[in-house]
Design an enzyme around this catalytic site. Structure first.
Site, short mmCIF file in Angstrom:
data_model
loop_
_atom_site.label_atom_id
_atom_site.label_comp_id
_atom_site.label_asym_id
_atom_site.label_seq_id
_atom_site.Cartn_x
_atom_site.Cartn_y
_atom_site.Cartn_z
N PRO A 96 -9.14 -48.24 -28.49
CA PRO A 96 -9.60 -48.25 -26.79
C PRO A 96 -10.93 -48.04 -26.68
CG PRO A 96 -7.89 -46.41 -27.72
CD PRO A 96 -8.51 -47.14 -28.96
N GLU A 97 -11.41 -49.13 -25.78
CA GLU A 97 -12.73 -48.77 -25.21
C GLU A 97 -12.97 -48.26 -24.11
OE1 GLU A 97 -15.85 -51.31 -26.71
OE2 GLU A 97 -14.53 -52.66 -27.76
N HIS A 104 4.73 -40.49 -34.77
CA HIS A 104 3.10 -40.39 -34.63
C HIS A 104 2.95 -39.63 -33.30
CE1 HIS A 104 2.44 -43.24 -37.87
NE2 HIS A 104 3.31 -44.04 -37.33
N ARG A 119 -3.13 -43.32 -36.44
CA ARG A 119 -4.33 -43.11 -37.47
C ARG A 119 -5.02 -41.87 -37.33
NH1 ARG A 119 -7.65 -48.62 -37.64
NH2 ARG A 119 -8.49 -47.52 -39.63
N ARG A 169 -38.93 -50.39 -30.18
CA ARG A 169 -37.81 -50.07 -31.23
C ARG A 169 -37.63 -51.46 -31.77
NH1 ARG A 169 -34.00 -46.21 -29.78
NH2 ARG A 169 -33.22 -46.76 -31.74
#
Ligand code: ZN
Length: 276
Positions: A2-3, A91, A110, A157
């Protein structure tokens, strides 16, 4: 995984079902997520009214009268609203049972997700305290991610710009998919040293990060029904990507093959003609 758009879609879907309800019970079937679920959570949450559901980065923040429940979906988590007599499957590690006969269930095969509690101002929690600004307007209407911010944050950077925008200290919630897509749309190659990005190119990149995430959130709205029903998988949505996952396929703009490289263990996809 999931983003941010999936997390925001989840937040909107859950908020409609949960805000204003009272917690009847908490069921912890397996506390061993990324961090252990606190075993006093049932005592803390029983009888509490859910006041709001906000989001910071990919954390969902459920504010109750006496503190905040912090939820993270990890690699494979999903949250759904179900009738409270729905039998759990393998789960299904955590349930929040509401007094109206529904429950919110966390499924996480997971177990990289998180269910945590913080009694103080939630933004002082160690997981949240050092996060950079939200890429979109935040839960308080603040809008701190702009061209000048990104320009200043990247001066000096030499790190690649893609790794820079995926760094939660610079900006939160830009995962691998959206970093690849936003860089393509901005015409910036992912391995460009961040410090070399001009102010106008920072402005373009900020605009494309915001547009990419906003479009995905809008798309997610149509999948809301999928994660509140009792069957099927959460509504993580497939999009028509410009470059992500398209190594070797023709660029949708110029037809050149999309290049695939590794940057910091993650796959980057780009067009060497369209991105400089
Ligand atoms: Zn191209």
């Amino acid at each position: 995984m999931p983003e941010l758009p999936e997390v925001e879609t989840t937040r909107r879907g859950l908020a409609a079902h949960l805000i204003g309800l009272t917690v009847a019970d908490v069921v912890i079937r397996n506390p061993m997520l990324r961090w252990p679920i606190p075993d006093n959570l049932p005592d803390l949450l029983r009888g509490q009214r859910i006041q709001s559901l906000k989001r910071r980065a990919k954390y969902l923040l459920m504010e109750c009268g006496n503190g905040t429940l912090i939820l993270h979906l990890g690699m494979s988590g999903s949250l759904r609203i179900l009738p409270d007599d729905t039998p759990p499957t393998k789960h299904d590690h955590f349930d929040l049972v509401l007094t109206n006969g529904t429950l919110m269930r966390l499924r996480d095969p997971r177990r990289f997700g998180a269910v945590l509690w913080h009694s103080d101002d939630v933004h002082t929690h160690p997981l949240l305290a050092s996060l950079g600004p939200e890429p979109l307007e935040d839960a308080y209407g603040e809008d701190n991610f702009d061209a000048r911010y990104l320009y200043q944050a990247t001066r000096g950077r030499s790190i690649a710009i893609k790794q820079c925008i995926m760094d939660n200290h610079i900006v939160v919630g830009v995962g691998n998919i959206y970093a690849n897509e936003a860089l393509f749309r901005a015409g910036i190659k992912p391995q460009l040293a961040a410090g070399k990005l001009s102010l106008p190119r920072c402005a373009k990149l900020v605009a494309e990060i915001r547009a990419t995430l906003s479009e995905a959130i809008d798309l997610g709205g149509s999948t809301l029904r999928d994660f509140v029903n009792t069957s099927g998988q959460p509504g993580y949505f497939q999009q028509h990507y410009w470059v992500y996952g398209r190594g070797g396929e023709p660029c949708r703009i110029c037809g050149a093959p999309i290049k695939q490289i590794k940057q910091g263990q993650r796959s980057s996809f780009y067009c060497q003609h369209c991105q400089k």
